[in-house]
Motif scaffolding. Structure first.
Motif, PDB file in Angstrom:
ATOM      1  N   VAL A   8       6.442 -10.057  -2.428  1.00  0.00           N
ATOM      2  CA  VAL A   8       7.026  -8.732  -2.619  1.00  0.00           C
ATOM      3  C   VAL A   8       6.813  -8.325  -4.071  1.00  0.00           C
ATOM      4  CG1 VAL A   8       9.119  -7.348  -2.492  1.00  0.00           C
ATOM      5  CG2 VAL A   8       8.727  -9.149  -0.807  1.00  0.00           C
ATOM      6  N   TYR A   9       6.283  -7.103  -4.262  1.00  0.00           N
ATOM      7  CA  TYR A   9       5.968  -6.591  -5.588  1.00  0.00           C
ATOM      8  C   TYR A   9       6.704  -5.280  -5.845  1.00  0.00           C
ATOM      9  CZ  TYR A   9       1.999  -9.800  -5.259  1.00  0.00           C
ATOM     10  OH  TYR A   9       1.217 -10.913  -5.123  1.00  0.00           O
ATOM     11  N   SER A  10       7.030  -5.024  -7.099  1.00  0.00           N
ATOM     12  CA  SER A  10       7.542  -3.711  -7.497  1.00  0.00           C
ATOM     13  C   SER A  10       6.345  -2.759  -7.548  1.00  0.00           C
ATOM     14  CB  SER A  10       8.214  -3.791  -8.865  1.00  0.00           C
ATOM     15  OG  SER A  10       7.247  -4.057  -9.856  1.00  0.00           O
ATOM     16  N   LEU A  11       6.603  -1.459  -7.662  1.00  0.00           N
ATOM     17  CA  LEU A  11       5.499  -0.504  -7.754  1.00  0.00           C
ATOM     18  C   LEU A  11       4.697  -0.663  -9.039  1.00  0.00           C
ATOM     19  CD1 LEU A  11       6.850   2.812  -6.226  1.00  0.00           C
ATOM     20  CD2 LEU A  11       5.292   1.149  -5.232  1.00  0.00           C
ATOM     21  N   SER A  12       5.282  -1.301 -10.049  1.00  0.00           N
ATOM     22  CA  SER A  12       4.543  -1.547 -11.287  1.00  0.00           C
ATOM     23  C   SER A  12       3.619  -2.755 -11.165  1.00  0.00           C
ATOM     24  CB  SER A  12       5.513  -1.742 -12.453  1.00  0.00           C
ATOM     25  OG  SER A  12       6.276  -2.920 -12.264  1.00  0.00           O
ATOM     26  N   VAL A  50       8.309  -9.748  -7.405  1.00  0.00           N
ATOM     27  CA  VAL A  50       9.759  -9.910  -7.483  1.00  0.00           C
ATOM     28  C   VAL A  50      10.269 -10.981  -6.534  1.00  0.00           C
ATOM     29  CG1 VAL A  50      10.177  -7.565  -8.289  1.00  0.00           C
ATOM     30  CG2 VAL A  50      10.181  -8.024  -5.844  1.00  0.00           C
ATOM     31  N   VAL A  64      15.649  -8.823  -3.288  1.00  0.00           N
ATOM     32  CA  VAL A  64      15.044  -7.990  -4.325  1.00  0.00           C
ATOM     33  C   VAL A  64      16.111  -7.603  -5.348  1.00  0.00           C
ATOM     34  CG1 VAL A  64      13.164  -7.152  -2.888  1.00  0.00           C
ATOM     35  CG2 VAL A  64      15.314  -5.927  -2.896  1.00  0.00           C
ATOM     36  N   GLY A  95      14.980   0.628  -4.637  1.00  0.00           N
ATOM     37  CA  GLY A  95      13.675   1.079  -5.105  1.00  0.00           C
ATOM     38  C   GLY A  95      12.646   0.942  -4.004  1.00  0.00           C
ATOM     39  N   TYR A 100       9.241  -1.080  -2.779  1.00  0.00           N
ATOM     40  CA  TYR A 100       8.561  -2.359  -2.965  1.00  0.00           C
ATOM     41  C   TYR A 100       7.348  -2.435  -2.042  1.00  0.00           C
ATOM     42  CZ  TYR A 100      12.843  -3.619  -5.335  1.00  0.00           C
ATOM     43  OH  TYR A 100      13.904  -3.641  -6.202  1.00  0.00           O
ATOM     44  N   LYS A 119       4.722  -0.635   2.338  1.00  0.00           N
ATOM     45  CA  LYS A 119       5.722  -0.166   1.367  1.00  0.00           C
ATOM     46  C   LYS A 119       7.076  -0.091   2.051  1.00  0.00           C
ATOM     47  CE  LYS A 119       2.880   2.628  -1.674  1.00  0.00           C
ATOM     48  NZ  LYS A 119       2.623   3.994  -2.154  1.00  0.00           N
ATOM     49  N   ARG A 153      11.277   0.982   1.265  1.00  0.00           N
ATOM     50  CA  ARG A 153      12.241   1.620   0.354  1.00  0.00           C
ATOM     51  C   ARG A 153      13.638   1.038   0.634  1.00  0.00           C
ATOM     52  NH1 ARG A 153      11.809   6.304  -2.165  1.00  0.00           N
ATOM     53  NH2 ARG A 153      13.658   7.017  -3.225  1.00  0.00           N
TER      54      ARG A 153
END
Length: 64
Positions: A21-25, A29, A42, A46, A48, A58, A60
């Motif tokens: 799992v990744y953040s949008l940046s 995470v 998480v 936000g 992810y 994606k 939310r």
């Protein structure tokens, strides 16, 4: 692969391989082993990106 949200965690069912799992940046995470059910907590609300088995979705998470 089925992705859902339970509380502050992302739940992935039926994923092959590991689940990341990744953040949008782009920062990772969380990570879990795939299989019948993987749960990744998480850090907060936000959007992810969940990657598993060559697929990306994606998700939310809203404030509750």
């Amino acid at each position: 692969m089925d992705v859902s949200v339970e509380g502050g965690s992302i739940v992935v069912s039926g994923a092959q391989g590991s689940v990341a799992v990744y953040s949008l940046s782009g920062a990772m995470v969380g990570r879990a082993k795939g299989g019948s059910r993987a749960v990744v907590a998480v850090p907060g609300p936000g959007v992810y990106v969940v990657k598993a088995g060559g697929k990306a979705v994606k998700v939310r998470i809203n404030n509750e």
